[in-house]
Each structure stands twice: as C-alpha cells, then as structure tokens.
Motif scaffolding. Structure first.
Motif, PDB file in Angstrom:
ATOM      1  N   GLY A 151     -10.851   5.229 -14.472  1.00  0.00           N
ATOM      2  CA  GLY A 151      -9.588   4.504 -14.566  1.00  0.00           C
ATOM      3  C   GLY A 151      -9.781   3.000 -14.464  1.00  0.00           C
ATOM      4  O   GLY A 151      -9.087   2.230 -15.127  1.00  0.00           O
ATOM      5  N   ILE A 152     -10.739   2.585 -13.649  1.00  0.00           N
ATOM      6  CA  ILE A 152     -11.019   1.159 -13.503  1.00  0.00           C
ATOM      7  C   ILE A 152     -11.537   0.603 -14.831  1.00  0.00           C
ATOM      8  O   ILE A 152     -11.050  -0.422 -15.325  1.00  0.00           O
ATOM      9  CB  ILE A 152     -12.048   0.918 -12.381  1.00  0.00           C
ATOM     10  CG1 ILE A 152     -11.520   1.437 -11.039  1.00  0.00           C
ATOM     11  CG2 ILE A 152     -12.393  -0.566 -12.277  1.00  0.00           C
ATOM     12  CD1 ILE A 152     -12.562   1.491  -9.941  1.00  0.00           C
ATOM     13  N   GLY A 153     -12.518   1.287 -15.406  1.00  0.00           N
ATOM     14  CA  GLY A 153     -13.071   0.841 -16.684  1.00  0.00           C
ATOM     15  C   GLY A 153     -12.025   0.808 -17.785  1.00  0.00           C
ATOM     16  O   GLY A 153     -12.019  -0.103 -18.621  1.00  0.00           O
ATOM     17  N   PHE A 154     -11.136   1.797 -17.787  1.00  0.00           N
ATOM     18  CA  PHE A 154     -10.072   1.839 -18.799  1.00  0.00           C
ATOM     19  C   PHE A 154      -9.191   0.602 -18.699  1.00  0.00           C
ATOM     20  O   PHE A 154      -8.891  -0.041 -19.708  1.00  0.00           O
ATOM     21  CB  PHE A 154      -9.242   3.111 -18.641  1.00  0.00           C
ATOM     22  CG  PHE A 154      -8.195   3.276 -19.701  1.00  0.00           C
ATOM     23  CD1 PHE A 154      -8.511   3.891 -20.898  1.00  0.00           C
ATOM     24  CD2 PHE A 154      -6.905   2.816 -19.512  1.00  0.00           C
ATOM     25  CE1 PHE A 154      -7.548   4.036 -21.898  1.00  0.00           C
ATOM     26  CE2 PHE A 154      -5.939   2.957 -20.489  1.00  0.00           C
ATOM     27  CZ  PHE A 154      -6.266   3.571 -21.690  1.00  0.00           C
ATOM     28  N   LEU A 155      -8.777   0.250 -17.492  1.00  0.00           N
ATOM     29  CA  LEU A 155      -7.909  -0.919 -17.306  1.00  0.00           C
ATOM     30  C   LEU A 155      -8.600  -2.215 -17.700  1.00  0.00           C
ATOM     31  O   LEU A 155      -7.990  -3.087 -18.324  1.00  0.00           O
ATOM     32  CB  LEU A 155      -7.458  -1.010 -15.849  1.00  0.00           C
ATOM     33  CG  LEU A 155      -6.430   0.006 -15.386  1.00  0.00           C
ATOM     34  CD1 LEU A 155      -6.184  -0.139 -13.898  1.00  0.00           C
ATOM     35  CD2 LEU A 155      -5.136  -0.147 -16.154  1.00  0.00           C
ATOM     36  N   VAL A 156      -9.888  -2.331 -17.329  1.00  0.00           N
ATOM     37  CA  VAL A 156     -10.632  -3.553 -17.616  1.00  0.00           C
ATOM     38  C   VAL A 156     -10.700  -3.819 -19.118  1.00  0.00           C
ATOM     39  O   VAL A 156     -10.629  -4.965 -19.557  1.00  0.00           O
ATOM     40  CB  VAL A 156     -12.055  -3.476 -17.006  1.00  0.00           C
ATOM     41  CG1 VAL A 156     -12.953  -4.573 -17.534  1.00  0.00           C
ATOM     42  CG2 VAL A 156     -11.975  -3.538 -15.491  1.00  0.00           C
TER      43      VAL A 156
END
Length: 198
Positions: A151-156
C-alpha cells in the motif's frame, strides 16, 4: 535531458540508505511528463536512465559495505530501472488511447504487482521495495498495518501518475478529475489513519 536529470536526482536523493521520503513521491514525475511529449523509445530510455542513474547512490553500500559483485549490483539497479521504463510505456499508451484513469492507476498497480512477484521469487525478498523509502514518514507507514508494504508503494507512485495526467492534453477532463479525487482521497485517508494511529 532535463527531465531525465531531474528524475535521476529525485531517485538519487529519494532512495538509498538515507532517503528524503518526500522526494521519492516526485521522482517519477519528470519522466511521466516527458512520456507524452517524445516518442515511446525516448520515454522508455529516459525512465530507465533516470532510475539507473539515481540507483547508483547505493553503489558504496552494495559494493563497498555488503561486498556484492558488480553483476549483482547491475541486476539490482537495472531490474527496477527496466520496470520503471515499462511502466512509463504502459502509462503513455493508456493515456494516448484516452484511458486517463487507467493510466493513473496502472503505473502504481503494475509496479506494486511486480514488486510482490519479486518478493515471492527473489532470495532478497522485499529489499529494494520503494515502500522502504518512506520509513521517516511515520503517518504514511502506518498504512502497512492494513495493506502491508504494498500500500505504501502504491501511494508513492499514485501521486506522480495522478499529477502527470493533469498536465496531459490527451487526458479527458472527467478522467483527470477522477484520478485527482482518488489520489487525494487515498493520500488524505492514509495521513488521517496514520496520524490517528500515532
């Protein structure tokens, strides 16, 4: 050249051992902006060169400290650089075909999917995951409790893709509004959730 250099600087300072977390959110933006203004092969080359050049910031750590051989370092830096080039090409193709929202969502979704597959097959697991660049952004990393590292990578990668579609003449107005709304909603909700958890 300017877009490639800016993106390379973003990856250089936004990744590595001591990343500036906020810069990682902006690093892909110059090559995404460029992707619609040049031919496909130049867009892919710019994305590859930007990530590969920025990834060299880890040379001292990987070669000097860990002692990885040069071939392994080239693979470690080259694989995500190739992945970014392919994601930029997908972004470009979808946007040129009028699929604005799909273009904004495809970049982060494909990147995270490839990172997840790499996690399953690589002996290094999630070592090079873009989500690790956010460790100093405490409200952001709280989303890992719900989505994991993915989820972190998706947002970034969602933010630069959503911004890039806003600047594209090929993008539909409705698609731009939806991409902006989804990105804003997800990022604001993540900050709110993260702040509440902290």
């Amino acid at each position: 050249l300017a877009a490639t250099a800016l993106a390379a600087l973003g990856w250089w300072f936004g990744s590595g051992v001591h990343p500036l977390w906020w810069l990682t959110w902006l690093a892909p933006l110059p090559v995404l902006w460029l992707a619609l203004r040049v031919r496909a092969h130049w867009a892919a080359l710019a994305a590859f060169a930007a990530y590969a050049t920025g990834g060299l910031n880890q040379w001292e750590y990987l070669h000097g400290f860990i002692g990885l051989p040069v071939v392994a370092i080239i693979q470690a830096i080259g694989t995500p650089a190739l992945m970014l080039a392919l994601c930029v090409l997908l972004f470009r193709r979808l946007l040129l075909r009028g699929h604005t929202l799909a273009a904004a969502l495809a970049l982060p979704a494909v990147w995270v999917a490839v990172e997840y597959i790499n996690n399953l097959v690589s002996p290094h697991g999630t070592f090079f995951n873009v989500g690790y660049t956010q460790l100093d952004a405490l409200p952001i990393i709280q989303i890992a409790a719900v989505t994991g590292l993915w989820g972190i990578g998706f947002l970034v990668l969602l933010l630069p893709a959503a911004i890039a579609v806003q600047t594209a003449h090929e993008a539909s107005k409705r698609g731009c509004m939806m991409a902006a709304a989804i990105a804003a909603l997800l990022i604001v909700a993540t900050f709110a959730y993260g702040s509440w958890r902290l």
